[in-house]
Write an enzyme that holds these catalytic residues in place. Structure first.
Site, PDB file in Angstrom:
ATOM      1  N   ASP A   2     -45.924  10.793-114.122  1.00 42.01           N
ATOM      2  CA  ASP A   2     -44.558  11.185-113.811  1.00 42.01           C
ATOM      3  C   ASP A   2     -44.536  12.333-112.809  1.00 42.01           C
ATOM      4  O   ASP A   2     -45.425  13.181-112.820  1.00 42.01           O
ATOM      5  CB  ASP A   2     -43.838  11.597-115.097  1.00 42.01           C
ATOM      6  CG  ASP A   2     -42.335  11.672-114.920  1.00 42.01           C
ATOM      7  OD1 ASP A   2     -41.793  10.897-114.111  1.00 42.01           O
ATOM      8  OD2 ASP A   2     -41.709  12.509-115.583  1.00 42.01           O
ATOM      9  N   HIS A  19     -44.413   8.140-104.300  1.00 40.53           N
ATOM     10  CA  HIS A  19     -45.043   7.010-104.995  1.00 40.53           C
ATOM     11  C   HIS A  19     -46.381   6.642-104.345  1.00 40.53           C
ATOM     12  O   HIS A  19     -47.349   6.321-105.038  1.00 40.53           O
ATOM     13  CB  HIS A  19     -44.107   5.802-104.980  1.00 40.53           C
ATOM     14  CG  HIS A  19     -42.874   5.980-105.818  1.00 40.53           C
ATOM     15  ND1 HIS A  19     -42.931   6.476-107.104  1.00 40.53           N
ATOM     16  CD2 HIS A  19     -41.553   5.721-105.564  1.00 40.53           C
ATOM     17  CE1 HIS A  19     -41.691   6.515-107.609  1.00 40.53           C
ATOM     18  NE2 HIS A  19     -40.866   6.073-106.696  1.00 40.53           N
ATOM     19  N   TRP A  51     -36.043  -0.561-113.658  1.00 40.41           N
ATOM     20  CA  TRP A  51     -35.211  -1.479-112.877  1.00 40.41           C
ATOM     21  C   TRP A  51     -33.843  -0.888-112.589  1.00 40.41           C
ATOM     22  O   TRP A  51     -33.124  -1.364-111.693  1.00 40.41           O
ATOM     23  CB  TRP A  51     -35.038  -2.804-113.625  1.00 40.41           C
ATOM     24  CG  TRP A  51     -36.284  -3.619-113.756  1.00 40.41           C
ATOM     25  CD1 TRP A  51     -36.999  -3.841-114.895  1.00 40.41           C
ATOM     26  CD2 TRP A  51     -36.965  -4.338-112.712  1.00 40.41           C
ATOM     27  NE1 TRP A  51     -38.097  -4.645-114.620  1.00 40.41           N
ATOM     28  CE2 TRP A  51     -38.095  -4.966-113.301  1.00 40.41           C
ATOM     29  CE3 TRP A  51     -36.731  -4.514-111.347  1.00 40.41           C
ATOM     30  CZ2 TRP A  51     -38.983  -5.756-112.565  1.00 40.41           C
ATOM     31  CZ3 TRP A  51     -37.618  -5.289-110.618  1.00 40.41           C
ATOM     32  CH2 TRP A  51     -38.728  -5.903-111.216  1.00 40.41           C
ATOM     33  N   LEU A 113     -65.345   0.125-117.113  1.00 45.41           N
ATOM     34  CA  LEU A 113     -64.095   0.728-117.564  1.00 45.41           C
ATOM     35  C   LEU A 113     -63.002  -0.338-117.582  1.00 45.41           C
ATOM     36  O   LEU A 113     -62.885  -1.131-116.646  1.00 45.41           O
ATOM     37  CB  LEU A 113     -63.677   1.891-116.660  1.00 45.41           C
ATOM     38  CG  LEU A 113     -62.421   2.672-117.065  1.00 45.41           C
ATOM     39  CD1 LEU A 113     -62.565   4.151-116.692  1.00 45.41           C
ATOM     40  CD2 LEU A 113     -61.163   2.117-116.407  1.00 45.41           C
ATOM     41  N   GLU A 185     -53.460  11.676-130.044  1.00 46.46           N
ATOM     42  CA  GLU A 185     -53.244  13.085-129.708  1.00 46.46           C
ATOM     43  C   GLU A 185     -52.477  13.170-128.386  1.00 46.46           C
ATOM     44  O   GLU A 185     -52.750  12.406-127.453  1.00 46.46           O
ATOM     45  CB  GLU A 185     -54.582  13.816-129.585  1.00 46.46           C
ATOM     46  CG  GLU A 185     -55.372  13.910-130.879  1.00 46.46           C
ATOM     47  CD  GLU A 185     -54.707  14.804-131.904  1.00 46.46           C
ATOM     48  OE1 GLU A 185     -54.118  15.828-131.505  1.00 46.46           O
ATOM     49  OE2 GLU A 185     -54.779  14.482-133.105  1.00 46.46           O
TER      50      GLU A 185
END
Length: 218
Positions: A2, A19, A51, A113, A185
């Site tokens: 964020d 972005h 959206w 990963l 956590e």
């Protein structure tokens, strides 16, 4: 992940610049996770609520997602990253859906990963869809338990997170992995996502390592 918009605003840039910088932070963070031996990483890329953003921003995000799949994720695949998407896909542009499916197919054998990208994802919607599947399958109510629900989530093989990191100073989970976060956590950092990197990941892991997880016990 964020803070892209606020990062751009602080620099007098359009939100799409934030972005795009956020995709670079994603690559940095995934590569740091590889170095640190992390085996599974889930990132919140686009929520069901996103959206509602201005159409021009949504269109830009869809374009950036496609660019990221073409430019950033193949290099990560060479480093052993398997990418999978969780959430809905039917509302995304067809070209983007095809890129997502192709990336999943061509990274299916990577094992270093597991990168899970939550796209058009909402935790409540996921639980609703799992419940709907139980009804459609005619499961006896007496047979419904946590395992029955968990096996019908978007990605039953995705491990429950040990740690959630929320960037940009926001102190909420915002409909992310509501089922899976039961004993996770939480670490909240003020850093905006485009500025996030290895140092911040290490700091969050150090904070996590200093905690004692009791899972409801003593």
């Amino acid at each position: 992940m964020d803070g892209n918009g606020r990062w751009a605003d602080a620099r007098g840039l359009q939100v799409e610049a934030g972005h795009r910088e956020g995709t670079r932070a994603l690559r940095r963070t995934v590569e740091a996770a590889l170095e640190l031996g992390i085996e599974s990483l889930t990132v919140y890329a686009f929520s069901t609520e996103n959206w509602l953003r201005p159409p021009a921003e949504v269109d830009s995000l869809m374009e950036i997602f496609s660019e990221t799949i073409d430019r950033e994720l193949p290099d990560l695949a060479k480093q052993g990253v398997r990418t999978r998407f969780i959430g809905r896909r039917d509302r995304a542009p067809v070209e983007l859906q095809e890129r997502m499916a192709d990336l999943e197919l061509h990274t299916a054998d990577r094992e270093r990963l597991q990168l899970w990208i939550a796209f058009d994802y909402g935790g409540r919607a996921e639980i609703v869809e799992a419940t709907r599947r139980l009804v459609e399958e005619g499961v006896d109510p007496r047979d419904i338990d946590e395992n029955a629900i968990a096996s019908r989530l978007y990605a039953p093989s995705m491990p429950e997170p040990d740690l959630l990191i929320r960037t940009s100073g926001e102190l909420r989970v915002s409909n992310f992995l509501l089922w899976q976060l039961a004993y996770t956590e939480l670490v909240f950092v003020d850093t905006l996502w485009p500025d996030f990197g290895e140092r911040h990941l290490r700091q969050a892991l150090a904070e996590y390592a200093g905690r004692r997880r009791r899972f409801g016990g003593r």
